[in-house]
Scaffold this active site. Structure first.
Site, short mmCIF file in Angstrom:
data_model
loop_
_atom_site.label_atom_id
_atom_site.label_comp_id
_atom_site.label_asym_id
_atom_site.label_seq_id
_atom_site.Cartn_x
_atom_site.Cartn_y
_atom_site.Cartn_z
N GLU A 120 -153.41 26.68 63.88
CA GLU A 120 -152.76 27.97 63.06
C GLU A 120 -152.47 27.60 61.57
OE1 GLU A 120 -150.20 28.39 66.78
OE2 GLU A 120 -150.44 30.62 66.18
N GLU A 140 -152.48 27.68 73.62
CA GLU A 140 -151.12 27.61 74.03
C GLU A 140 -150.78 28.49 75.28
OE1 GLU A 140 -152.35 28.37 70.98
OE2 GLU A 140 -150.98 27.92 69.46
#
Ligand SMILES: C/C=C/C(=O)SCCNC(=O)CCNC(=O)[C@H](O)C(C)(C)COP(=O)(O)OP(=O)(O)OC[C@H]1O[C@@H](n2cnc3c(N)ncnc32)[C@H](O)[C@@H]1OP(=O)(O)O
Length: 632
Positions: A120, A140
């Site tokens: 990210e 995640e």
């Protein structure tokens, strides 16, 4: 769990005017709050300095970043809730408003790992250069959360909605080459050239020779709204089908949709709120426990802390062996027959070199017994590959112990006993309930398992622990009827040509036959069992057995039993494993239910001394004995 690491970033400005910011937080350069704070400071410094024209972000020691610091999750969830950054601080304030919106271009130089928050960060840069072996992904969801640093918004805009959904919902990383073909990275180079290429690329952006891209605002890979909604709805249907008990995959899809419908900045805020909420969910707590418990299995007190140097294994043979002088390890995997195994080990001792490890894949037989006709107890181990070995990720390693008493109490036997308890209770419910024979599918659905019982295991357990074993004739009768499941196209179900299973009405006759032989009577009370009660009746005896395993120090720690349950029994990881789940319900409750059933149905349910003691004190089952005392 608490974050003990002091991570940081290091800023070095080169003569070319490029600032290199390196993430340093071994072993995987995870993004602890220290690291993220330091990244922000380094970045702001680089933006302020007149001698800096462009920025490259990389990770130390060949790893970009393994993502947000998972060790810190416990702190955010528990007593240090205030330590959690406020929603949007990382995704909006640092990554979007500081990095992506900067007036100096940035490039991520990715080697090794760019996972979760690591990717990210990289996606907030204006370009990405990677090595071919790098792994890039947003895993995640396997921790019960969603990407929370902008990943739900940027990944679809870089690789397209379908691929982004696949990568997120399946926690599936891609390697450098594929990332390049998807448009996630801009160039692939060798590790030696990584940073130098990224520096040149960053200057190229500044000189407008390379595109300056803020991926949050890219639109070319996103389908028109109607089409995008179709893709998202399909993903929702798949998520509901494959993980009906999990909410976070659906939250992830909603957040992606939010960004497509209301714009990426609104999507970022939606993501930030959802991420913070999921961090506190039981699913996240359970999956994080499993993450660390899995890694904890490789830490065995008295073995892995001795600083031993692993021996090099060049040659592995499975028994029977042909060419043996230079073999380093032999794994025997014949049927569970003591005298056959004893003979094989006596032969192996004769023919294998003295350094060779002699391993048995036994699931029920004591290793000391197997090695009784040898003088090689110091090199005999159990190497029990859970079945089916090519699918199950669990290998149980068993040590010999000269002083084991009684002999049968090997770890293998105990763990299998847990599995067996679950199966036995299921069989018992089918046998004794007036209507459950028609509802095998319900049982299967409630506990979410396909159960298999080997008759060898059952008879060994019945012989050794008669008082703790349910006697049922159903399995032998089914075996006689060639009901081995899918392979013979009938078991508890019948299977059609396309392997589709449907309940078999014929089973009723076999259940009646088993009842008649065993003298089992139907119990009308079992007709009214709720789903919750079915789960408890099947799994509380497993908890009871796991308590015995712990109290006899057969397993080193409760977390190892959690991993055995998840990897070997198919226990759902989002419940954290058998002991973690038991502690979430409370020892008192479990003990009282077992006592209740024990009074009605007999000794099979009788809570063991360990469980009774912990329940009396209101203590957790998973705490080590000493710790449990100090908490009381
Ligand atoms: C909003 C953002 C959220 C997130 O970013 S959540 C985190 C997303 N990232 C992940 O889910 C990645 C989790 N980690 C892994 O999958 C694996 O690990 C790796 C692929 C990174 C490395 O695998 P391998 O080389 O086999 O090593 P190992 O034994 O798994 O890990 C080495 C040590 O590193 C610790 N560790 C790994 N990732 C993290 C992390 N993200 N935060 C904190 N610690 C981490 C482990 O626990 C272990 O530690 P010990 O040596 O003490 O057992």
């Amino acid at each position: 769990m608490g974050s003990s690491t002091k991570g940081r970033t290091v800023l070095e400005v080169g003569a070319d005017g490029v600032a290199l910011i390196t993430i340093v937080n071994p072993p995987v350069n995870s993004l602890s709050i220290d690291v993220l704070q330091s990244l922000k400071e380094s970045y702001e410094l680089a933006l302020r300095r007149d001698d800096v024209k462009a920025i490259v972000i990389t990770g130390a020691n060949g790893k970009f970043s393994g993502g947000f610091d998972i060790t810190a999750f416990g702190g955010f969830q528990g007593e240090r809730v205030s330590a959690a950054p406020k929603p949007g601080f990382i995704s909006v304030e640092i990554l979007t408003d500081t990095l992506e919106a900067a007036r100096k271009p940035s490039v991520a130089a990715i080697d090794g790992l760019a996972l979760g928050g690591g990717l990210e960060v990289a996606m907030a840069c204006h370009a990405r250069i990677s090595t071919s072996n790098a792994q890039l992904g947003l895993p995640e969801l396997q921790l019960g959360i969603i990407p929370g640093f902008g990943g739900t918004q940027r990944l679809p805009r870089l690789v397209g909605l379908s691929k982004a959904l696949e990568m997120m919902l399946m926690s599936k990383p891609v390697k450098g080459e594929e990332a390049h073909s998807l448009g996630l990275v801009d160039a692939i180079v060798s590790p030696d050239e990584l940073v130098s290429t990224a520096r040149r690329w960053a200057l190229g952006i500044l000189e407008r020779k390379k595109p300056w891209i803020a991926s949050l605002y890219k639109t070319d890979k996103i389908e028109p709204l109607g089409e995008a909604r179709e893709i998202l709805n399909f993903a929702r249907a798949q998520a509901r089908k494959h993980a009906p008990n999990l909410k976070h995959p659906l939250v992830c899809i909603d957040v992606i949709e939010g960004g497509i419908v209301s714009g990426p900045r609104a999507g970022l805020w939606k993501e930030a709120e959802a991420f913070q909420g999921l961090l506190h969910s039981d699913t996240c707590k359970s999956l994080v426990h499993i993450f660390f418990a899995q890694r904890g299995t490789s830490k065995v007190p008295g073995i892995t802390d001795l600083g031993l140097v692993p021996r090099r294994i060049n040659k592995v043979e499975s028994e029977p062996i042909c060419k043996a002088a230079d073999v380093d390890i032999v794994i025997e995997a014949v049927i569970e027959n003591v005298s056959l195994k004893q003979q094989i080990f006596a032969d192996l001792e004769k023919y294998c070199p003295p350094h060779c490890i002699l391993a048995s894949n036994t699931s029920t037989i004591d290793l000391n017994l197997i090695g009784e006709k040898t003088r090689s107890h110091d090199r005999i181990v159990g190497a029990h590959f859970f079945s089916p070995a090519h699918v199950m990720p669990l290998l149980e390693i068993v040590r010999t112990q000269e002083d084991i008493s009684p002999r049968c109490s090997s770890l293998t036997l105990k763990l299998l006993f847990c599995l067996s308890n679950m199966v036995q209770m299921s069989i018992r419910l089918i046998g004794q309930s007036p209507n459950l024979e028609c509802q095998w599918a319900r049982l299967d659905c409630v506990i979410w398992l396909v159960l298999v019982l080997q008759s060898q295991l059952a008879s060994n357990l019945l012989r050794i622990f008669p008082e703790r074993t349910c006697k049922s004739m159903l399995i032998p009768i089914m075996q006689e009827d060639k009901r081995a499941g899918e392979t013979t196209r009938k078991g508890f179900y019948v299977y059609d040509d396309k392997r589709k299973a449907s309940p078999d009405p014929e089973l009723k006759k076999l259940i009646q036959k088993a009842r008649d032989i065993s003298g089992i009577t139907v119990d009308p009370k079992l007709m009214e069992l709720s789903d919750k009660e079915i789960v408890e009746m099947i799994f509380f005896p497993v908890v009871n057995e796991a308590c015995r395993v712990l109290s006899e120090s057969i397993a080193v720690k409760a977390a190892d039993l959690d991993i055995a349950a998840v990897m070997g029994m198919g226990f759902p990881p989002y419940r954290g494993g058998i002991m973690f789940w038991a502690d979430s319900l409370g020892s008192k409750y479990i003990c009282s239910r077992l006592e209740e059933w024990s009074n009605v149905y007999g000794g099979f349910f009788k809570p063991c001394a360990y469980l009774t003691e912990r329940a009396a004190k209101g203590a957790l089952l998973s705490y080590p004995v000493e710790q449990a005392k100090s908490r009381l």
